[in-house]
Motif scaffolding. Structure first.
Motif, PDB file in Angstrom:
ATOM      1  N   ARG A   9      38.330  46.213  33.510  1.00 22.32           N
ATOM      2  CA  ARG A   9      37.058  45.496  33.406  1.00 22.32           C
ATOM      3  C   ARG A   9      35.969  46.513  33.080  1.00 22.32           C
ATOM      4  NH1 ARG A   9      36.902  40.313  34.931  1.00 22.32           N
ATOM      5  NH2 ARG A   9      38.754  39.504  35.933  1.00 22.32           N
ATOM      6  N   GLY A  48      31.717  46.991  31.037  1.00 18.17           N
ATOM      7  CA  GLY A  48      30.470  46.391  30.572  1.00 18.17           C
ATOM      8  C   GLY A  48      29.547  46.013  31.719  1.00 18.17           C
ATOM      9  N   TRP A 100      33.459  42.051  30.812  1.00 18.81           N
ATOM     10  CA  TRP A 100      34.527  42.118  29.812  1.00 18.81           C
ATOM     11  C   TRP A 100      35.828  42.550  30.469  1.00 18.81           C
ATOM     12  CZ3 TRP A 100      34.131  40.380  24.947  1.00 18.81           C
ATOM     13  CH2 TRP A 100      32.851  40.145  24.467  1.00 18.81           C
ATOM     14  N   ARG A 101      36.927  41.984  29.972  1.00 17.44           N
ATOM     15  CA  ARG A 101      38.249  42.320  30.513  1.00 17.44           C
ATOM     16  C   ARG A 101      39.218  42.555  29.358  1.00 17.44           C
ATOM     17  NH1 ARG A 101      42.013  37.996  33.555  1.00 17.44           N
ATOM     18  NH2 ARG A 101      42.055  37.214  31.440  1.00 17.44           N
ATOM     19  N   LEU A 107      41.431  40.279  25.088  1.00 19.38           N
ATOM     20  CA  LEU A 107      40.097  40.755  25.430  1.00 19.38           C
ATOM     21  C   LEU A 107      39.297  39.499  25.738  1.00 19.38           C
ATOM     22  CD1 LEU A 107      37.966  43.071  25.536  1.00 19.38           C
ATOM     23  CD2 LEU A 107      37.451  42.479  23.152  1.00 19.38           C
ATOM     24  N   SER A 108      38.615  39.471  26.867  1.00 17.43           N
ATOM     25  CA  SER A 108      37.861  38.265  27.193  1.00 17.43           C
ATOM     26  C   SER A 108      36.521  38.591  27.831  1.00 17.43           C
ATOM     27  CB  SER A 108      38.671  37.345  28.117  1.00 17.43           C
ATOM     28  OG  SER A 108      38.942  37.980  29.344  1.00 17.43           O
ATOM     29  N   ARG A 109      35.622  37.668  27.685  1.00 19.47           N
ATOM     30  CA  ARG A 109      34.279  37.743  28.266  1.00 19.47           C
ATOM     31  C   ARG A 109      34.225  36.733  29.388  1.00 19.47           C
ATOM     32  NH1 ARG A 109      29.770  38.033  30.353  1.00 19.47           N
ATOM     33  NH2 ARG A 109      27.808  38.344  29.282  1.00 19.47           N
ATOM     34  N   GLN A 110      33.772  37.158  30.562  1.00 17.79           N
ATOM     35  CA  GLN A 110      33.719  36.287  31.720  1.00 17.79           C
ATOM     36  C   GLN A 110      32.272  35.956  32.054  1.00 17.79           C
ATOM     37  OE1 GLN A 110      34.652  37.675  35.909  1.00 17.79           O
ATOM     38  NE2 GLN A 110      36.481  36.481  35.421  1.00 17.79           N
ATOM     39  N   ASN A 137      36.206  32.166  31.090  1.00 11.10           N
ATOM     40  CA  ASN A 137      36.656  33.307  30.286  1.00 11.10           C
ATOM     41  C   ASN A 137      36.981  32.812  28.891  1.00 11.10           C
ATOM     42  OD1 ASN A 137      37.232  35.699  32.201  1.00 11.10           O
ATOM     43  ND2 ASN A 137      38.101  33.944  33.265  1.00 11.10           N
ATOM     44  N   GLY A 168      38.149  34.560  24.797  1.00  9.92           N
ATOM     45  CA  GLY A 168      38.323  35.737  23.971  1.00  9.92           C
ATOM     46  C   GLY A 168      39.587  35.701  23.136  1.00  9.92           C
TER      47      GLY A 168
END
Length: 170
Positions: A32, A34, A39-40, A61-64, A73, A75
C-alpha cells in the motif's frame, strides 16, 4: 476459482467434458502506498490441484476510497497462467474435437485476461460484511484463439457478484 473466459459456455456443453473443481493454494504480496495508503499493488501466485495442475498468477493495482461505512476499490488487473492451466480450460484434445466439432487446439501459457475490476465492501458488524464485486476483462491470445471462445464464447467477459463473509474468532 472461476474457469476464466468460459462463463458463457456451460461446462460439458457441446461435447466437452466436465472439469472437477480445483484447489489453488498460493501466496501473495501486497504493498500500500500514496496519500493515506489509498493505492494497493498486489501480486498473487497459485498452484492448482485436482481440476488442473497449472500455475496461475494475478497482478493488480487499485485505488481505495471510503464511501460512508463502505470501502470501494477499483483498478486494472491481469491474469497469467501456465500451459497446463490453459490446456485444461481452453485447449481441445482429439476426443473433445470429435465430440464437439471444434478444431483441436493446444493452448499455450501466457496472458489469460486483462481488464478492470472493482469491489464495494460494506461491513455489517465487527465480524461480517457484504461484498459487491464486478469487472470487465478481455481474454489474451492463448485463451482468445481457442475455438471454444472464437466459435461459442466471447473474448470480452463481464463479472458481477455478491458475497457475504464472516470472520470467526480462534
Amino acid at each position: 476459482q472461476e474457469a476464466h473466459g468460459v462463463a458463457d459456455v456451460p461446462a460439458g456443453a457441446f461435447g466437452l467434458q466436465q472439469r472437477p473443481a480445483a484447489a489453488e493454494p498460493g501466496v501473495f504480496v501486497e504493498h500500500r502506498f500514496g496519500l493515506r495508503r489509498a493505492w494497493r499493488a498486489r501480486a498473487e501466485v497459485r498452484r492448482g490441484f485436482g481440476g488442473h495442475e497449472g500455475v496461475v498468477a494475478d497482478v493488480s493495482l487499485s485505488r481505495q476510497a471510503r464511501i460512508g461505512r463502505a470501502i470501494a476499490n477499483i483498478g486494472p488487473r491481469a491474469s497469467f497462467a501456465s500451459d497446463d492451466f490453459m490446456q485444461t480450460y481452453f485447449g481441445i484434445d482429439a476426443e473433445q474435437s470429435a465430440r464437439s466439432g471444434l478444431a483441436r487446439y493446444d493452448a499455450d501459457g501466457g496472458l489469460v485476461s486483462a481488464g478492470l475490476g472493482g469491489t464495494v465492501i460494506r461491513p455489517l458488524g465487527r465480524r461480517s460484511a457484504l461484498t459487491l464485486f464486478g469487472g470487465v476483462d478481455y481474454l489474451g491470445d492463448p485463451a482468445g484463439r481457442s475455438p471454444l471462445i472464437r466459435e461459442r464464447g466471447r473474448r470480452l467477459q463481464f463479472t458481477l457478484g455478491l458475497g457475504y463473509g464472516i470472520r470467526f474468532g480462534l
